[in-house]
Each structure stands twice: as C-alpha cells, then as structure tokens.
Design a protein around this motif. Sequence first.
Motif, short mmCIF file in Angstrom:
data_model
loop_
_atom_site.label_atom_id
_atom_site.label_comp_id
_atom_site.label_asym_id
_atom_site.label_seq_id
_atom_site.Cartn_x
_atom_site.Cartn_y
_atom_site.Cartn_z
N UNK A 245 0.80 -1.21 0.07
CA UNK A 245 -0.06 0.02 0.17
C UNK A 245 1.00 1.15 -0.05
N UNK A 246 0.19 2.55 0.13
CA UNK A 246 0.97 3.57 -0.13
C UNK A 246 0.84 4.22 1.40
N UNK A 247 -0.31 3.95 1.99
CA UNK A 247 -0.63 4.80 3.38
C UNK A 247 -1.11 5.81 3.32
N UNK A 248 -1.65 6.39 1.88
CA UNK A 248 -2.24 7.69 1.61
C UNK A 248 -3.59 7.53 1.10
N UNK A 249 -4.59 8.13 1.33
CA UNK A 249 -5.69 8.33 0.82
C UNK A 249 -6.18 9.44 -0.31
N UNK A 250 -6.68 9.19 -1.59
CA UNK A 250 -6.84 10.21 -2.58
C UNK A 250 -8.13 9.88 -3.04
N UNK A 251 -9.01 10.96 -3.46
CA UNK A 251 -10.30 11.04 -3.86
C UNK A 251 -10.19 10.79 -5.39
N UNK A 252 -11.31 10.15 -5.86
CA UNK A 252 -11.33 10.10 -7.31
C UNK A 252 -11.16 11.53 -7.86
N UNK A 253 -12.15 12.44 -7.29
CA UNK A 253 -12.17 13.65 -7.80
C UNK A 253 -10.84 14.40 -7.66
N UNK A 254 -9.93 14.07 -7.00
CA UNK A 254 -8.68 14.86 -7.01
C UNK A 254 -7.72 14.21 -7.99
N UNK A 255 -7.82 13.01 -8.36
CA UNK A 255 -7.24 12.42 -9.47
C UNK A 255 -7.72 12.88 -10.93
N UNK A 260 -6.77 16.09 -15.53
CA UNK A 260 -7.23 17.19 -16.58
C UNK A 260 -6.29 18.43 -16.52
N UNK A 261 -5.58 18.77 -15.47
CA UNK A 261 -4.63 19.81 -15.34
C UNK A 261 -3.23 19.38 -16.10
N UNK A 262 -2.81 18.16 -15.97
CA UNK A 262 -2.00 17.55 -16.56
C UNK A 262 -1.99 17.57 -18.12
N UNK A 263 -3.24 17.53 -18.70
CA UNK A 263 -3.38 17.67 -20.22
C UNK A 263 -3.75 19.04 -20.38
N UNK A 264 -3.69 20.04 -19.51
CA UNK A 264 -3.53 21.34 -20.02
C UNK A 264 -5.16 21.91 -19.92
N UNK A 265 -5.90 21.24 -19.39
CA UNK A 265 -7.48 21.95 -19.05
C UNK A 265 -7.33 22.63 -17.76
N UNK A 266 -8.41 23.35 -17.46
CA UNK A 266 -8.65 24.10 -16.04
C UNK A 266 -10.01 23.66 -15.52
N UNK A 267 -9.88 22.56 -14.86
CA UNK A 267 -10.97 21.76 -14.28
C UNK A 267 -11.57 22.50 -13.14
N UNK A 268 -13.16 22.60 -13.20
CA UNK A 268 -13.87 23.35 -12.43
C UNK A 268 -15.37 22.42 -12.36
N UNK A 269 -15.71 22.59 -11.15
CA UNK A 269 -17.06 21.33 -11.01
C UNK A 269 -18.16 22.68 -10.85
N UNK A 270 -19.33 22.16 -11.38
CA UNK A 270 -20.51 22.99 -10.91
C UNK A 270 -21.65 21.92 -10.98
N UNK A 271 -22.82 22.18 -10.17
CA UNK A 271 -23.99 21.42 -9.85
C UNK A 271 -23.60 20.51 -8.62
N UNK A 272 -24.78 19.71 -8.29
CA UNK A 272 -24.50 18.82 -6.88
C UNK A 272 -25.31 17.41 -7.46
N UNK A 273 -24.69 16.41 -6.51
CA UNK A 273 -25.09 15.09 -6.86
C UNK A 273 -25.09 14.59 -8.32
N UNK A 274 -26.19 13.87 -8.67
CA UNK A 274 -26.00 13.27 -10.13
C UNK A 274 -25.91 14.44 -11.09
N UNK A 275 -26.27 15.49 -10.60
CA UNK A 275 -26.17 16.70 -11.82
C UNK A 275 -24.69 17.41 -11.77
N UNK A 276 -23.82 16.86 -10.89
CA UNK A 276 -22.69 17.53 -10.75
C UNK A 276 -21.80 17.30 -12.46
N UNK A 277 -21.24 18.30 -12.57
CA UNK A 277 -20.21 18.10 -13.86
C UNK A 277 -18.91 18.92 -13.56
#
Length: 341
Positions: A245-255, A260-277
């Motif tokens: 194991x690594x001994x660290x926890x990371x969320x899917x969101x943060x990956x 996305x940043x590594x590919x040159x995008x500027x990722x932002x989130x909007x909406x909530x629950x199933x409507x989040x994008x």
Amino acid sequence: MTHLIIGVTGQDGSLLAEKLIGEGEKVIGTFRRGGDYGNNDKAWRLDELKIKNLISLEPLDINDIFHFQKLIIKHNPDIIYQLAGNSFVGDSFEAPQSTLATNINSTINILETIRSLNMNTKVFFASSSEIFDSSTFEVKNETSKMEPLNPYGISKLTVYHLVKMYREAFGLKVSTGIFFNHESPFRARNFVCRKISYNIARLKVSGGPSFSLGNIDMKRDWSSAEDFVDGICLIVKKPGDYVLSSGNLTSVRSLLIEAARHAGFEPKFKGEGLKEVCYDAITGKVLMTISEKYYRKIDTPGLMGDSEKLEKSTGWKKTKGINQVICQMVEKDINRIKNKI
Ligand code: F7E
C-alpha cells in the motif's frame, strides 16, 4: 531460473514479465485458454512493452487442474505467480458465482499441484485490500480484522486463508500479497484511474463527448503498479503474507483534477449530486458528468494500508506517488491516441 506467470497479459503480469526479462530470467506466461490470443488485442500490453516474442506463451484454463499439472510438469518452474482471475469489484455483484469459482478454484489447483507433486516451487498469490473490515478506518495491516463487503473480497479472503493454511500445515513456500489499488498506463480501462486518463487524453487530442463517472468522492489508497511488481519479487524470497500500500488516501475527484490539469485543461465543478459536472474553465466544455450507473451497490469506504512488515523484512520502498502515476498515464494515453495505438 524459470518463472511461470499465470495471467501474463494483465497489468501486473505484463509488468512483472518485463522486469524479469530485463533481468535475463526465463519467463513462461499463460493466457486464458479459449481467447483468440493471436489476433485479438489481449496481448496489447506485451506488444507495447516489446516482450511478446521473449516469453514462452501457453494457453491455460487454470480451473482445470489436469491442464495446469501438464503445464507444470512440462516447464518445472522455480517460481509461479498467480495474477489471473476476476478482479473487477463492481462486476462481482453481477457474477458472484464465477468470481468465487475462478478465484478460489485456481488457488486450490495450484496449491494441491505443488503439494501432491512434492515440488519445492515458490508461489505468489495476489489477494486484495477488499478483504478488510471497513467499519473502522484504522490503518490496515496483516493482523487487522477481515470482513469483506463484496463477492470479490470474499473470494480474495479465501485465497488468503488457503495460502496461509498450506504454508503452515504443509510447509509450502507460498505467499500472499494483500494489494491495495495500484495503477499504471497498462491498467484496463474499466478501472477508474485509467478510465480518467484515457478519457482526458481523448478529450484533449480528439474532443468528442464528455465521459461519466460514479461517486467521485470515494477515496482509495493508490500506488504505482511497478512498485508492487518490485514487492512481488521481494516477497517470494521471504514467504509470508504482506500488505502492499501507499499509506495515503486520495479521492477520485482529486485524481480527475490532476489528470485534467496535466493535459492542459482548467477543471472546475458545478452542480450537485447526480447533476454535478466537471468542465474546462478555459473553453467551457464539459469534460465529465455523473452517472448513477457507475455507483456501486455497496462501495468499500476508502481504507489505508500499512506496509511496514514488507518494508522491514524485505527493504521494499515505494518510488512514486499516485499523482505522478496518473500524469504518466495521461501522457501515455495522449501518445497512444496520437499514434493510433
Ligand atoms: O474503483 C470509484 C469506485 O474500479 C475505485 C481492483 O484492482 O482495487 C481495485 O478495485 C473507486 C471505487 O477499483 C467510477 O466506486 C467512481 O470507489 O478503480 P476501481 P476498486 O474497486 O477499488 C482493489 C484493491 C482490488 O483488489 C481490485 O481488484 O472509484 N468510481 N466512478 C469508479 N470506479 C470505476 N471503476 N468506474 C467509475 O466510473
């Protein structure tokens, strides 16, 4: 030495084969019998790693003990690595019978073969962090309570117990690696890290529709698959059960953000629950939407592992964090798409 890798076409099997071949070792690799090995892209990892012609490839139905025994008698391996089987947790709810049958029967067939033929062969088996009790969040090691929540975890708990029993009762040199999540550019696309790296790369290179994920706030203890392959090679020299194991926890969101940043995008989130994008703030383009389809019936809460036993007894050290790995995955997928691999 002769090494037999069961499941050589998978992520871990192909990376292990690459390492052993690089060290000048003889590698026999098995792939699932019945698959159209020669033509379909099951061997894409071996092709990409340029090792397909350096491995003796054998078809194998690991659930057929007679088939396995013939193979063992033919090659008489010094070390066997069992890296084949059903490994997608999500699917195991839909196919519990085949998950249990494949993962457990293959273990018994290997252990009984080694025992009945009185062989001195060392064997490594892959188990999983899905075996642990997730009702408490204490860091998990080899002595932690085990209580799986899904058919896959139940099959891997049985693997763990069988291997331990054969080692203790019959003195076999058999080991289990209790693997937490581990990723590389060779991960299959149904696992979330590769699903993210592939789709972010696709959106960057050729555009097209957004992709969907399930619960992006789930966390995992993620590592580099190459580090785990190094661990496997150390474990076989000191048979036992070890957490990787690594001994660290990371969320899917943060990956997703990192990729996305590594590919040159500027990722932002909007909406909530199933409507989040998740959208790219530079162009306004939606990159990811949420789909209920990818939510699990029961999702194991994020658990952290403690690999102190492995580190202390073998000198194993992790070399990469998951952010570094996901960036490598994005780069590799961008190259593959550009070069149509
Ligand atoms: O999911 C969440 C999902 O499928 C990770 C296997 O190697 O590690 C792996 O199993 C997390 C889960 O891996 C999507 O719900 C969100 O919380 O990449 P995964 P896993 O299930 O943790 C263990 C240790 C093993 O032993 C297994 O063999 O990500 N998630 N949205 C998603 N997961 C997937 N696959 N797809 C999504 O769209």
